[in-house]
Design a protein around this motif. Structure first.
Motif, PDB file in Angstrom:
ATOM      1  N   PHE A 386       0.681  -1.065  -0.178  1.00 33.30           N
ATOM      2  CA  PHE A 386      -0.120  -0.094   0.107  1.00 33.30           C
ATOM      3  C   PHE A 386       0.902   1.271   0.041  1.00 33.30           C
ATOM      4  N   MET A 387       1.833   1.227   0.634  1.00 35.33           N
ATOM      5  CA  MET A 387       2.934   2.368   0.820  1.00 35.33           C
ATOM      6  C   MET A 387       3.380   2.789  -0.438  1.00 35.33           C
ATOM      7  N   ALA A 388       3.572   1.741  -1.379  1.00 30.39           N
ATOM      8  CA  ALA A 388       4.338   2.154  -2.711  1.00 30.39           C
ATOM      9  C   ALA A 388       3.262   2.724  -3.582  1.00 30.39           C
ATOM     10  N   TRP A 389       1.728   2.234  -3.388  1.00 30.53           N
ATOM     11  CA  TRP A 389       0.555   2.643  -4.253  1.00 30.53           C
ATOM     12  C   TRP A 389       0.396   4.163  -3.818  1.00 30.53           C
ATOM     13  N   LYS A 390       0.772   4.506  -2.655  1.00 26.51           N
ATOM     14  CA  LYS A 390       0.130   5.897  -2.142  1.00 26.51           C
ATOM     15  C   LYS A 390       0.983   7.024  -2.500  1.00 26.51           C
ATOM     16  N   LYS A 391       2.282   6.538  -2.819  1.00 29.60           N
ATOM     17  CA  LYS A 391       3.329   7.527  -3.267  1.00 29.60           C
ATOM     18  C   LYS A 391       3.266   7.914  -4.670  1.00 29.60           C
TER      19      LYS A 391
END
Length: 458
Positions: A386-391
């Motif tokens: 998820f952290m990768a998607w939100k960037k």
């Protein structure tokens, strides 16, 4: 991940399985976080422990312990200063929101002050780290203020419509923009912005109050702990109701059918972009009873495209089709060159449900009282995806007018939707007739009648 590093052999209380850290006492896990002269924790360990430790210890208490452990190495402080600074940088960058607590800020300042004494290089590095943190927290506060404003505007617009339906000429989506691609792009703006403000810890804090081991209930009330996550779920609901409102409002059947087809096209564009959350919200809006009961309207719609989308988001076999599409989008995102191809916006309620079941399905502690770290590796794996998607930066141009409409246009309650729906296509059976009768006694009825017949520019 978390394989044996240089030093944890000497600190008892960590247990390994196939060379991976499987469990440990809280004390040992905290020691494992703190750098020494010949040891620096693995990055995945730092993320996993900072993410999950809040189920057992409050962030500011953890920070205090970390400070003590660093200070115990006072003789070596010059030698380990770069490592301590690196650890603090990772903490302030990934879990910035922890530092809204002044107790955290105090500890951070004390420790960094010690590191920077008499050393120009560190003073500079500490300054950069602090500035970055302050900047992130300022941006967060501005976002929260903007959300409050948007919600206030939406509420005002609804009140204005209720007070004077005649005066509030209800624009509809199609009169603002009739290009599905553009609307899908603007939805993606809203999604990516809201996604980007969710802190990784919110996923864990959403479950915190459910941990029976945590008997100090008050400790997590200092901050609304998952407020950005909640704001995001509210957006999904708003979009569903907006779609239903747009479909139920037109007086003429062919106009309603046109609106349905328009939103099917918007949903399809969302799918192509990788915006699964808006896609699902639109499908949910179309599947609400007041909309799905409009048989005459649907008979005028070419539904083949809708069927394909429904099939993609079909909940059977635990959303197998969607999960396959999500995996495809994720692969594309990893190898992407342009931010266009990087976009992955997951169907958010399902992501939360997955994390919830992972959390409920495994104990936080083993019978020995040790922390079950295997569970938290898995949790961290899902959250870091998820952290990768939100960037991802949104590559599309913003259209203020469309964004404003999507965020603040008045939406109907369920009762109002039913009323508009019965007005369009009369009740089919006794249950619907009874419902219609009780709704018509209600002040809502005059409202909708005026709203549709006086203001609709057909």
């Amino acid at each position: 991940h978390g394989s044996r590093g240089g030093r944890e052999e000497s600190y008892p209380g960590l247990y390994y399985h196939d060379n991976n850290l499987a469990s440990g006492s809280l004390e040992a896990l905290i020691h494992h976080l703190v750098p020494t002269a010949d040891y620096y924790p693995d990055r995945t360990y730092i993320f996993t422990f900072l993410l999950s430790s809040r189920l057992f210890i409050r962030p500011y208490e953890l920070m205090t312990k970390v400070c003590h452990l660093c200070m115990e190495q006072q003789r070596l402080i010059r030698k380990i200063a770069p490592k301590i600074l690196q650890l603090l940088t990772e903490w302030t960058e990934t879990f910035s929101y922890d530092f809204r607590d002044e107790r955290m800020m105090r500890s951070l300042k004390e420790l960094t002050h010690r590191l920077a004494i008499g050393d120009e290089v560190y003073r500079k590095a500490v300054g950069q780290m602090s500035q970055g943190l302050i900047r992130r927290l300022t941006v967060l506060s501005q976002y929260e203020e903007a959300l409050v404003k948007i919600n206030a505007t939406a509420a005002e617009r609804l009140t204005a419509v209720k007070a004077k339906p005649q005066a509030a000429i209800q624009r509809d989506m199609l009169s603002i923009c009739n290009d599905p691609f553009t609307v899908a792009q603007q939805l993606t703006h809203i999604e990516l912005e809201r996604l980007s403000y969710i802190g990784p810890e919110e996923f864990v804090q959403a479950f915190v109050q459910k941990d029976p081991l945590d008997n100090d209930k008050s400790c997590f009330s200092d901050h609304k702990k998952a407020s950005n996550l909640e704001a995001y779920v509210e957006w999904f609901n708003r979009l569903s109701y907006l779609v239903a409102t747009e479909i139920c409002l037109p007086v003429k059947k062919k106009h309603r059918a046109r609106v349905v087809e328009f939103f099917i096209d918007v949903a399809r564009e969302c799918f192509n972009i990788g915006n699964f959350n808006s896609l699902m919200a639109i499908i949910s809006g179309m599947n609400m009873s007041p909309v799905s009961r409009l048989k005459k309207t649907w008979s005028k719609v070419k539904t083949a495209k809708f069927d394909i989308l429904e099939h993609q988001m079909d909940p059977s076999s635990n959303f197998y089709n969607y999960r396959t599409a999500l995996r495809g989008a994720t692969q594309r995102s990893i190898t992407a060159n342009s931010s266009r191809e990087k976009i992955v916006i997951p169907f958010f309620s399902l992501l939360i449900k997955d994390l919830y079941f992972l959390n409920e399905g495994c104990a936080n502690r083993l019978q020995s009282g040790h922390i079950n770290f295997e569970k938290f590796w898995e949790l961290a794996k899902q959250v870091s995806e998820f952290m990768a998607w939100k960037k991802v930066e949104c590559p599309f141009e913003k259209d203020r007018k469309i964004l404003q409409y999507l965020l603040t246009a008045p939406v109907f309650t369920e009762d109002a939707l039913y009323l508009a729906s019965y007005e369009s296509e009369g009740p089919e059976n006794n249950m619907e007739k009874d419902r219609w009768k009780s709704l018509r006694c209600n002040r809502l009825y005059t409202l909708i009648y005026l709203f549709r017949n006086l203001t609709r520019k057909e």
